[in-house]
Design an enzyme around this catalytic site. Sequence first.
Site, PDB file in Angstrom:
ATOM      1  CG  ASP A  33      -2.278  -0.753   1.217  1.00  0.00           C
ATOM      2  OD1 ASP A  33      -2.357  -1.224   0.185  1.00  0.00           O
ATOM      3  OD2 ASP A  33      -2.973  -0.741   2.067  1.00  0.00           O
ATOM      4  CE  LYS A  68      -8.278   0.365  -1.983  1.00  0.00           C
ATOM      5  NZ  LYS A  68      -9.645   0.730  -2.401  1.00  0.00           N
ATOM      6  CG  MET A 128      -8.954   7.169   6.898  1.00  0.00           C
ATOM      7  SD  MET A 128      -9.629   5.952   6.012  1.00  0.00           S
ATOM      8  CE  MET A 128      -9.916   5.086   7.697  1.00  0.00           C
TER       9      MET A 128
HETATM   10  N1  SAH Z   1      -4.364  -0.031   9.007  1.00  0.00           N
HETATM   11  C1  SAH Z   1      -3.847   1.401   9.413  1.00  0.00           C
HETATM   12  C2  SAH Z   1      -4.959   2.490   9.022  1.00  0.00           C
HETATM   13  C3  SAH Z   1      -5.138   2.545   7.455  1.00  0.00           C
HETATM   14  S1  SAH Z   1      -6.452   4.001   7.298  1.00  0.00           S
HETATM   15  C4  SAH Z   1      -3.498   1.554  10.680  1.00  0.00           C
HETATM   16  O1  SAH Z   1      -3.568   0.478  11.496  1.00  0.00           O
HETATM   17  O2  SAH Z   1      -2.739   2.299  11.055  1.00  0.00           O
HETATM   18  C5  SAH Z   1      -5.477   5.260   6.765  1.00  0.00           C
HETATM   19  C6  SAH Z   1      -5.380   6.126   8.000  1.00  0.00           C
HETATM   20  O3  SAH Z   1      -4.461   5.893   8.998  1.00  0.00           O
HETATM   21  C7  SAH Z   1      -4.847   7.575   7.845  1.00  0.00           C
HETATM   22  O4  SAH Z   1      -5.886   8.419   7.163  1.00  0.00           O
HETATM   23  C8  SAH Z   1      -4.366   8.163   8.809  1.00  0.00           C
HETATM   24  O5  SAH Z   1      -5.581   8.598   9.738  1.00  0.00           O
HETATM   25  C9  SAH Z   1      -3.795   7.213   9.675  1.00  0.00           C
HETATM   26  N2  SAH Z   1      -2.310   6.875   9.418  1.00  0.00           N
HETATM   27  C10 SAH Z   1      -1.780   5.797   8.951  1.00  0.00           C
HETATM   28  N3  SAH Z   1      -0.277   5.983   8.915  1.00  0.00           N
HETATM   29  C11 SAH Z   1      -0.228   7.142   9.500  1.00  0.00           C
HETATM   30  C12 SAH Z   1       0.800   7.980  10.003  1.00  0.00           C
HETATM   31  N4  SAH Z   1       1.903   7.514   9.812  1.00  0.00           N
HETATM   32  N5  SAH Z   1       0.631   9.053  10.762  1.00  0.00           N
HETATM   33  C13 SAH Z   1      -0.525   9.446  10.966  1.00  0.00           C
HETATM   34  N6  SAH Z   1      -1.799   8.699  10.415  1.00  0.00           N
HETATM   35  C14 SAH Z   1      -1.495   7.785   9.956  1.00  0.00           C
END
Ligand code: SAH
Length: 286
Positions: free
Chosen positions: A51, A73, A188
């Site tokens: 991803d 995405k 998000m």
């Molecule tokens: N599966 C992922 C989440 C995916 S949804 C997890 O467990 O972290 C995508 C959202 O995750 C983004 O919009 C943001 O809100 C958050 N996100 C993912 N990586 C991030 C990062 N390094 N810093 C801040 N927010 C993050």
Amino acid sequence: MEESTLTLPNENWPSIEAGWVWLCGAGPGDPGLMTLHAVNALRQADVIVYDALVAPEILDWARPEAEKIYAGKRGGKPSAKQVDISLTLVDLAQQGKRVLRLKGGDPFVFGRGGEEAQTLIQHGVPVRIVPGISAGIGGLAYAGIPVTHRDVNQAVTFVTGHDQTGEATKTLDWDALSRSSGVLVIYMGMKHAPSIRAGLMGAGRAADEPVAIVSQATTPNQKVLETTLGQMLDDIAKTEMGPPAIICVGRAVLMRQVLDWQALMRGEQPRNLDPLGRGKPAEVRD
Ligand code: SAH
């Protein structure tokens, strides 16, 4: 000091078998936050489907001959459809490849990992799930914000700021969330920050309630904005806080005044050793 060499002997560690898909979390960004199972998978996989949120350095650990397929995405780049990604995984596995599906954070936290695994299993493809450190926990920890603290909250709620259509999540009951959870961790949430703020304030959360926004958490580009519910929109507009970002609402954010360990590593002093105003050392409990 002599350092030990960490090896992951494949006799004792599970190997990816041909025709299997391992659905692994890559953590929030810092490659050091990967699990050993995920690293072990990277070293074996024939093909890696990854991803947008997976740090590029992580992919460097793959076998040089491994095929890497981008299935991101994120806005801007052409998006792969979820059905295409899931069926690509089925197809690769049915070709007898050893497939690693690598997703940001934890694959089962707002990551559609459940959907992908379900499709694989429905097609008879064997799957192993390797959890990861989710941005809403690990990313906040890198900002010095503990998602629970005995003096702050007995519950923490993980919320998604938009639904499958990309619209603000309509099914969220902000009144119930506000009443039941001292700390809310919103994934998000940037696009719909105005409606999230309105939902929370409409449900009675105070304008001076602490809020932190942590973008690109755990990466060298991590940024943290400390603000309040009342001020957050103005402050977001003033700072360049791009996605991905986590929004944390609640008094846990105050703990950053003492726990911002990255600032301490840079030689700064803690801003406030007792940000919750307990008036006694943290080790002294009631
Ligand atoms: N599966 C992922 C989440 C995916 S949804 C997890 O467990 O972290 C995508 C959202 O995750 C983004 O919009 C943001 O809100 C958050 N996100 C993912 N990586 C991030 C990062 N390094 N810093 C801040 N927010 C993050």
